[in-house]
Scaffold this motif. Structure first.
Motif, mmCIF file in Angstrom:
data_model
loop_
_atom_site.group_PDB
_atom_site.id
_atom_site.type_symbol
_atom_site.label_atom_id
_atom_site.label_comp_id
_atom_site.label_asym_id
_atom_site.label_seq_id
_atom_site.Cartn_x
_atom_site.Cartn_y
_atom_site.Cartn_z
ATOM 1 N N GLY A 55 0.955 -1.254 -0.107
ATOM 2 C CA GLY A 55 0.096 0.112 -0.164
ATOM 3 C C GLY A 55 0.774 1.365 0.103
ATOM 4 O O GLY A 55 0.534 2.318 -0.574
ATOM 5 N N ALA A 56 2.092 1.124 0.770
ATOM 6 C CA ALA A 56 2.841 2.183 0.803
ATOM 7 C C ALA A 56 3.528 2.535 -0.615
ATOM 8 O O ALA A 56 3.584 3.818 -0.907
ATOM 9 N N ALA A 57 3.901 1.531 -1.036
ATOM 10 C CA ALA A 57 4.414 1.587 -2.452
ATOM 11 C C ALA A 57 3.490 2.394 -3.603
ATOM 12 O O ALA A 57 4.017 3.053 -4.433
ATOM 13 N N THR A 58 2.297 2.095 -3.231
ATOM 14 C CA THR A 58 1.252 2.697 -4.460
ATOM 15 C C THR A 58 1.056 3.934 -4.095
ATOM 16 O O THR A 58 1.029 4.804 -5.002
ATOM 17 N N VAL A 59 1.047 4.598 -2.654
ATOM 18 C CA VAL A 59 1.011 5.907 -2.356
ATOM 19 C C VAL A 59 2.388 6.534 -2.882
ATOM 20 O O VAL A 59 2.191 7.822 -3.579
ATOM 21 N N GLU A 76 2.073 7.035 -6.884
ATOM 22 C CA GLU A 76 1.120 8.159 -7.310
ATOM 23 C C GLU A 76 1.630 9.397 -6.880
ATOM 24 O O GLU A 76 1.404 10.379 -7.779
ATOM 25 N N ALA A 77 2.561 9.591 -6.167
ATOM 26 C CA ALA A 77 3.038 10.894 -5.886
ATOM 27 C C ALA A 77 4.282 11.325 -6.733
ATOM 28 O O ALA A 77 5.099 12.236 -6.686
ATOM 29 N N GLY A 78 4.728 10.180 -7.533
ATOM 30 C CA GLY A 78 5.867 10.435 -8.586
ATOM 31 C C GLY A 78 7.206 10.045 -8.103
ATOM 32 O O GLY A 78 8.318 10.342 -8.658
ATOM 33 N N VAL A 79 7.125 9.191 -6.868
ATOM 34 C CA VAL A 79 8.381 8.611 -6.518
ATOM 35 C C VAL A 79 9.017 7.622 -7.161
ATOM 36 O O VAL A 79 8.363 6.614 -7.420
ATOM 37 N N THR A 80 10.283 7.860 -7.599
ATOM 38 C CA THR A 80 10.896 6.705 -8.535
ATOM 39 C C THR A 80 11.118 5.450 -7.345
ATOM 40 O O THR A 80 11.893 5.690 -6.120
ATOM 41 N N ASN A 81 11.368 4.380 -8.004
ATOM 42 C CA ASN A 81 11.715 3.357 -6.946
ATOM 43 C C ASN A 81 10.748 3.305 -5.765
ATOM 44 O O ASN A 81 11.002 2.846 -4.559
ATOM 45 N N SER A 82 9.454 3.477 -5.839
ATOM 46 C CA SER A 82 8.643 3.278 -4.732
ATOM 47 C C SER A 82 8.387 2.124 -3.975
ATOM 48 O O SER A 82 8.400 2.163 -2.780
ATOM 49 N N THR A 83 8.697 0.934 -4.820
ATOM 50 C CA THR A 83 8.470 -0.105 -3.881
ATOM 51 C C THR A 83 9.825 -0.173 -3.103
ATOM 52 O O THR A 83 9.818 -0.652 -1.866
ATOM 53 N N VAL A 84 10.926 0.018 -3.585
ATOM 54 C CA VAL A 84 12.258 -0.045 -2.886
ATOM 55 C C VAL A 84 12.340 0.926 -1.671
ATOM 56 O O VAL A 84 12.711 0.399 -0.563
ATOM 57 N N ASP A 85 11.699 2.054 -1.820
ATOM 58 C CA ASP A 85 11.599 3.073 -0.882
ATOM 59 C C ASP A 85 10.862 2.434 0.181
ATOM 60 O O ASP A 85 11.089 2.752 1.562
ATOM 61 N N ALA A 86 9.663 1.926 -0.021
ATOM 62 C CA ALA A 86 8.772 1.584 1.087
ATOM 63 C C ALA A 86 9.417 0.281 1.899
ATOM 64 O O ALA A 86 9.338 0.362 2.970
ATOM 65 N N THR A 141 2.347 3.180 13.042
ATOM 66 C CA THR A 141 2.121 4.572 13.064
ATOM 67 C C THR A 141 3.145 5.496 12.558
ATOM 68 O O THR A 141 3.205 6.282 11.918
ATOM 69 N N ARG A 142 4.385 4.990 13.050
ATOM 70 C CA ARG A 142 5.786 5.641 12.670
ATOM 71 C C ARG A 142 6.060 5.316 11.151
ATOM 72 O O ARG A 142 6.405 6.529 10.235
ATOM 73 N N TYR A 143 5.637 4.288 10.475
ATOM 74 C CA TYR A 143 5.870 3.902 9.403
ATOM 75 C C TYR A 143 4.868 4.813 8.338
ATOM 76 O O TYR A 143 5.465 5.264 7.221
ATOM 77 N N ALA A 144 3.694 4.998 8.733
ATOM 78 C CA ALA A 144 2.798 5.775 7.954
ATOM 79 C C ALA A 144 3.303 7.205 7.995
ATOM 80 O O ALA A 144 3.215 7.791 6.937
ATOM 81 N N ALA A 145 3.881 7.633 9.123
ATOM 82 C CA ALA A 145 4.214 9.154 9.437
ATOM 83 C C ALA A 145 5.572 9.274 8.248
ATOM 84 O O ALA A 145 5.643 10.233 7.489
#
Length: 278
Positions: A3-7, A10-20, A44-48
Motif C-alpha cells: 500500500g505504501a509503495a502505491t501511495v 502515485e506521488a511520482g516517487v521513483t523506485n517506490s517499492t524499494v523506498d517502501a 504509526t511511525r511507518y505511516a508518518a
C-alpha cells in the motif's frame, strides 16, 4: 508495504517499492521485517515516514544514511546527498590515485566527505584532504570522517574549512604536490532549476548553483586552483552537467591542461572532466 509503495508511486516517487521496503527496514530491521508482526506504534511511525516521503522528503534524510560506493555515510540537511553519478566520478578519482605511489589527493567542495572517504578507504596508502566552505556540510563531513576512523587511529581524511577556489593557507605546503584533485562543485546554471523536488527543495543551494550565466563560475575556480595544487602529471577529475562537457574541456585547455577527456555516467551522459597537468 504494498500500500505504501502505491501511495509513493502515485506521488511520482521513483523506485517506490524499494523506498517502501527501506523505510520499513529502517524502523524494524530486515530480519524483523520478514519474521515479525509490526506493533501499532511501528505502523504509526511507518505511516508518518511514508507521508514525508510522499511529500518528497529525500529517503536519505528520513533514514539519516546514504550509501556511497562501499560506504554507509550520514545524510543530513545542509549537505548535498551524493548520488550514483558522483559514485562514477569517485571511481575515476580512485583509478587515477591508484596510478601513483602513496598518492596525495585533494577533494575540493567535499560536501558530506563522500568522495574523500571513498578514496581514503579504497586507496589505503593515500593521503587525502577535503575542503568545504559550508559550515553545515563541514559538520556532516566531520561526523562521517569520525564514523570511518578506527578507534585510536588517524583520521583517514583531513578536513579543511574554506573556499575551494581560493589559495588557502592550509594547502600552501601542497602547491605542486597533489597527485589527484577531485571535485563535485556546484555547477547548475541559474536558469536551470532541478526537476526533482528532492534536489530542488532539500539540497543546499550552495551545493547546487555554480554561479555566472553558465553555472561554471565555481568550476572555473576549481580548475584554476587544481592547476596550482597538482604536480606535473597530476590528474584533475571534476563533475559537471551533461551540457557543460565541451565548456569544461575548453576552460581546462585555457588553463594549460592536457589529455582532456570527458567521462560518462551509468546512463551514458557526459558527466566529468579528466585533465592532466603537463
Amino acid at each position: 508495504m504494498r500500500g505504501a509503495a502505491t501511495v509513493l508511486a502515485e506521488a511520482g516517487v521513483t523506485n517506490s517499492t524499494v523506498d517502501a521496503r527501506l523505510l520499513a527496514e529502517h524502523l524494524v530491521g530486515p530480519s524483523a521485517l520478514i519474521a515479525g508482526q509490526p506493533t501499532e506504534e511501528q505502523l504509526t511511525r511507518y505511516a508518518a515516514l511514508i507521508e514525508q516521503r510522499r511529500l518528497r522528503v529525500p529517503l536519505q534524510h528520513l533514514t539519516g544514511e546514504m550509501s556511497f560506493r562501499y560506504l554507509t555515510l550520514e545524510a543530513s540537511p545542509g549537505a548535498f546527498i551524493a548520488r550514483p553519478e558522483t559514485e562514477v566520478v569517485a571511481g575515476a578519482a580512485v583509478e587515477a590515485a591508484l596510478g601513483f605511489p602513496h598518492p596525495v589527493v585533494i577533494d575540493l567542495c567535499t560536501g558530506s566527505g563522500a568522495i574523500a572517504l571513498a578514496i581514503a578507504t579504497e586507496v589505503p596508502d593515500s593521503q587525502v584532504y577535503a575542503v568545504e566552505l559550508s559550515a553545515e556540510a563541514i559538520a556532516v563531513a566531520a561526523r562521517n570522517i569520525k564514523r570511518h576512523t578506527a578507534p585510536g587511529g588517524r583520521a583517514p581524511v583531513r578536513l579543511i574549512a574554506g573556499d575551494a577556489t581560493a589559495d588557502l593557507p592550509e594547502l600552501a605546503a601542497l602547491h605542486g604536490q597533489a597527485d589527484v584533485v577531485v571535485s563535485n562543485p556546484p555547477y547548475i546554471p541559474p536558469d536551470q532549476e532541478p526537476v526533482d523536488p528532492e534536489v530542488r527543495e532539500h539540497d543546499p543551494e550552495m551545493a547546487l548553483y555554480g554561479g555566472g550565466v553558465d553555472g561554471l563560475a565555481i568550476p572555473r575556480g576549481v580548475i584554476a586552483q587544481a592547476a596550482v595544487l597538482l604536480r606535473p602529471g597530476g590528474v584533475l577529475i571534476m563533475e559537471h552537467a551533461e551540457v557543460q562537457a565541451q565548456a569544461a574541456r575548453d576552460i581546462a585547455a585555457e588553463s594549460g591542461y592536457t589529455g582532456l577527456t570527458t567521462g560518462r555516467d551509468l546512463t551514458g551522459r557526459d558527466r566529468y572532466l579528466r585533465a592532466v597537468r603537463p
